[in-house]
Design a protein around this motif. Structure first.
Motif, PDB file in Angstrom:
ATOM      1  N   MET A 127      27.855  61.476 135.500  1.00  0.00           N
ATOM      2  CA  MET A 127      28.107  62.592 134.596  1.00  0.00           C
ATOM      3  C   MET A 127      29.084  63.599 135.215  1.00  0.00           C
ATOM      4  O   MET A 127      29.954  64.149 134.530  1.00  0.00           O
ATOM      5  CB  MET A 127      26.783  63.286 134.253  1.00  0.00           C
ATOM      6  N   TYR A 128      28.952  63.829 136.518  1.00  0.00           N
ATOM      7  CA  TYR A 128      29.797  64.825 137.199  1.00  0.00           C
ATOM      8  C   TYR A 128      30.815  64.155 138.123  1.00  0.00           C
ATOM      9  O   TYR A 128      31.229  64.746 139.110  1.00  0.00           O
ATOM     10  CB  TYR A 128      28.916  65.777 138.018  1.00  0.00           C
ATOM     11  N   SER A 129      31.233  62.945 137.773  1.00  0.00           N
ATOM     12  CA  SER A 129      32.115  62.184 138.654  1.00  0.00           C
ATOM     13  C   SER A 129      33.434  62.903 138.907  1.00  0.00           C
ATOM     14  O   SER A 129      33.916  62.974 140.052  1.00  0.00           O
ATOM     15  CB  SER A 129      32.381  60.798 138.059  1.00  0.00           C
ATOM     16  N   GLN A 130      34.060  63.431 137.875  1.00  0.00           N
ATOM     17  CA  GLN A 130      35.350  64.104 138.037  1.00  0.00           C
ATOM     18  C   GLN A 130      35.226  65.349 138.902  1.00  0.00           C
ATOM     19  O   GLN A 130      36.068  65.599 139.776  1.00  0.00           O
ATOM     20  CB  GLN A 130      35.930  64.464 136.669  1.00  0.00           C
ATOM     21  N   GLN A 131      34.186  66.152 138.671  1.00  0.00           N
ATOM     22  CA  GLN A 131      34.006  67.369 139.479  1.00  0.00           C
ATOM     23  C   GLN A 131      33.734  67.017 140.944  1.00  0.00           C
ATOM     24  O   GLN A 131      34.240  67.693 141.846  1.00  0.00           O
ATOM     25  CB  GLN A 131      32.851  68.206 138.923  1.00  0.00           C
ATOM     26  N   LEU A 132      32.976  65.959 141.178  1.00  0.00           N
ATOM     27  CA  LEU A 132      32.684  65.558 142.551  1.00  0.00           C
ATOM     28  C   LEU A 132      33.949  65.055 143.247  1.00  0.00           C
ATOM     29  O   LEU A 132      34.175  65.340 144.428  1.00  0.00           O
ATOM     30  CB  LEU A 132      31.607  64.469 142.568  1.00  0.00           C
ATOM     31  N   SER A 133      34.782  64.313 142.526  1.00  0.00           N
ATOM     32  CA  SER A 133      36.039  63.833 143.111  1.00  0.00           C
ATOM     33  C   SER A 133      36.965  64.987 143.435  1.00  0.00           C
ATOM     34  O   SER A 133      37.650  64.979 144.471  1.00  0.00           O
ATOM     35  CB  SER A 133      36.722  62.854 142.146  1.00  0.00           C
ATOM     36  N   ALA A 134      37.001  65.986 142.561  1.00  0.00           N
ATOM     37  CA  ALA A 134      37.858  67.146 142.809  1.00  0.00           C
ATOM     38  C   ALA A 134      37.419  67.921 144.042  1.00  0.00           C
ATOM     39  O   ALA A 134      38.248  68.518 144.740  1.00  0.00           O
ATOM     40  CB  ALA A 134      37.867  68.055 141.580  1.00  0.00           C
ATOM     41  N   ARG A 135      36.128  67.904 144.334  1.00  0.00           N
ATOM     42  CA  ARG A 135      35.600  68.604 145.509  1.00  0.00           C
ATOM     43  C   ARG A 135      35.567  67.708 146.749  1.00  0.00           C
ATOM     44  O   ARG A 135      35.087  68.128 147.800  1.00  0.00           O
ATOM     45  CB  ARG A 135      34.184  69.104 145.220  1.00  0.00           C
ATOM     46  N   HIS A 136      36.075  66.468 146.626  1.00  0.00           N
ATOM     47  CA  HIS A 136      36.075  65.496 147.726  1.00  0.00           C
ATOM     48  C   HIS A 136      34.657  65.265 148.271  1.00  0.00           C
ATOM     49  O   HIS A 136      34.451  65.148 149.477  1.00  0.00           O
ATOM     50  CB  HIS A 136      36.998  65.951 148.861  1.00  0.00           C
ATOM     51  N   SER A 137      33.709  65.216 147.355  1.00  0.00           N
ATOM     52  CA  SER A 137      32.320  64.996 147.747  1.00  0.00           C
ATOM     53  C   SER A 137      32.093  63.523 148.077  1.00  0.00           C
ATOM     54  O   SER A 137      32.686  62.623 147.466  1.00  0.00           O
ATOM     55  CB  SER A 137      31.382  65.422 146.615  1.00  0.00           C
TER      56      SER A 137
END
Length: 431
Positions: free
Chosen positions: A217-227
């Motif tokens: 669900m939060y894949s894009q936000q996690l990628s943007a934060r380099h998580s």
């Protein structure tokens, strides 16, 4: 609660002493082994010397058979044989062995003395943490105000909601007669964390279903934060399938093809290493270099990484306000009890005036700091509710006390620039 924290503090000191004791036991075993070796070498040296003496003495004895062969009785007087001395090399070996033994014994004695000093501190730690009188370290008058009491109940209810204990929170809300507005705020403000907490618990139980749904669900936000959490969740799920054995091999390969594609560039080398785990399927992963994925430590670490990243992404604290306050208070309590005892011995308890400032500075850890601290550049003191920071019209900031001291009537000249201004135009600022 206080007793549990006191026990925890004493337990930390006790753990350090036990660790020292275990280390001393290991060192003592090694030193005693060295001493035994040295003594064996010393005994061997002395045995060789004794054999040499015995050989020399026996060679000097006169044979009881008559050497003349004529039956003539002869009596020869000889001087007593001098005791045989050790050679210089043997003496040096004995001295070295004794010196090394004495060194080891001295080391053991010193370590034992240090351990005895640490053990004696346990009693002091108990006296320091288990105090019968906490009245001078707290203010019970603040809970006499209805608004403050309601804020406390609200903080407790939010803490229960964070732990997924909604029934307990509702019981508290009902018994303390909390208003519907406050009650609704309790559940609304903590609903997101309650969902995160539920996933955190499931990860520790090795259930990744909800965690993988959340990461998708939060894949894009996690990628943007380099998580790292999304890849680590997929990695753990893949290894979980591999650990089921040959029957799950096809499913594990399909899962890898479907979910590792987006991480192929960033984690190419690690994904290649994961694929090599299929080699060990016939003998089982528990006998392979990948066995650490089956340990509970990996799952616990994954759950806490998820909790940290999820809270950062959603902009919420991973610790409840109640737990932060309790932990900070327990950190400060030993120092407050110490200063109380000093004040009692010097009969200056009146200096603890019960205001919003403590008689000593408490060094809290960074996780307990949430607000910027402003110190007045003029009076060199920290601002407070009674002495708030004020911004002058020129933009410089000083404390309220400094403002009054520098003002002449209504005229104030900024101490940092030559601008004259009306002191009443200074406004309070908040950090």
């Amino acid at each position: 609660m206080d007793e549990s924290w006191a026990c925890s503090s004493v337990e930390k000191d006790l753990t350090r002493v036990v660790s020292k004791l275990e280390q001393l036991h290991e060192n003592a075993a090694a030193d005693i082994g060295d001493i035994a070796t040295q003594m064996s070498e010393l005994v061997e040296v002395l045995s060789r010397a004794e054999q040499l003496v015995t050989t020399l003495n026996s060679s000097t004895q006169v044979s009881q058979d008559d050497p003349m062969g004529d039956g003539v009785s002869m009596q020869v007087e000889t001087e007593p044989t001098a005791p045989q001395r050790l050679t210089e090399r043997q003496v040096e070996s004995v001295r070295n062995a004794i010196a090394r033994c004495n060194e080891r014994v001295q080391k053991l004695s010193t370590e034992h003395r240090d351990l005895h000093g640490s053990i004696s501190k346990i009693g002091k730690a108990i006296d320091r943490n288990f105090s019968a009188d906490f009245s001078s370290t707290m203010r019970v008058d603040v809970l006499q105000d209805e608004e403050n009491l309601m804020l406390l109940n609200k903080a407790i209810a939010k803490h229960y909601c964070r732990q997924g204990m909604d029934d307990v929170a509702r019981t508290l809300i009902r018994e303390c007669k909390m208003s519907p507005e406050h009650a609704q705020d309790v559940f609304d403000s903590e609903r997101e964390f309650a969902d995160i907490y539920g996933i955190w618990v499931k990860i520790q139980k090795r259930d990744l279903t909800d965690a993988l749904k959340w990461a998708k669900m939060y894949s894009q936000q996690l990628s943007a934060r380099h998580s790292l959490i999304e890849f680590r969740l997929h990695r753990m799920r893949f290894m979980q399938l591999v650990s089921y054995g040959l029957d799950s091999q096809r499913e594990a390969i399909s899962y890898a093809r479907l979910n590792f594609k987006k991480f192929a560039v960033r984690y190419e080398h690690e994904i290649a290493n994961l694929m090599a785990s299929f080699i060990y399927l016939p003998s089982g992963l528990e006998n392979s270099p990948y066995k650490h994925f089956m340990g509970q430590e990996m799952w616990t670490e994954l759950s806490f990484i998820f909790l940290k990243d999820a809270c950062q992404l959603l902009g919420i604290s991973k610790n409840s306000a109640l737990s932060v306050v309790v932990n900070a208070g327990c950190t400060a309590l030993p120092a407050l009890l110490n200063i109380k005892q000093v004040m009692q011995s010097r009969q200056v308890l009146g200096m603890w005036n019960g205001c919003d400032e403590l008689p000593i500075e408490i060094d809290l850890q960074p996780e307990f700091r949430f607000h910027s601290i402003f110190a007045c550049p003029i009076l060199r003191q920290q601002t407070s509710e009674d002495n708030p920071p004020k911004k002058l019209t020129c933009g410089h900031v000083i404390s309220n006390d400094a403002l009054h001291k520098l003002s002449v009537g209504h005229i104030l000249k900024c101490p940092y620039c030559p601008v004259e201004q009306n002191a009443e135009e200074a406004v309070r600022i908040y950090f």
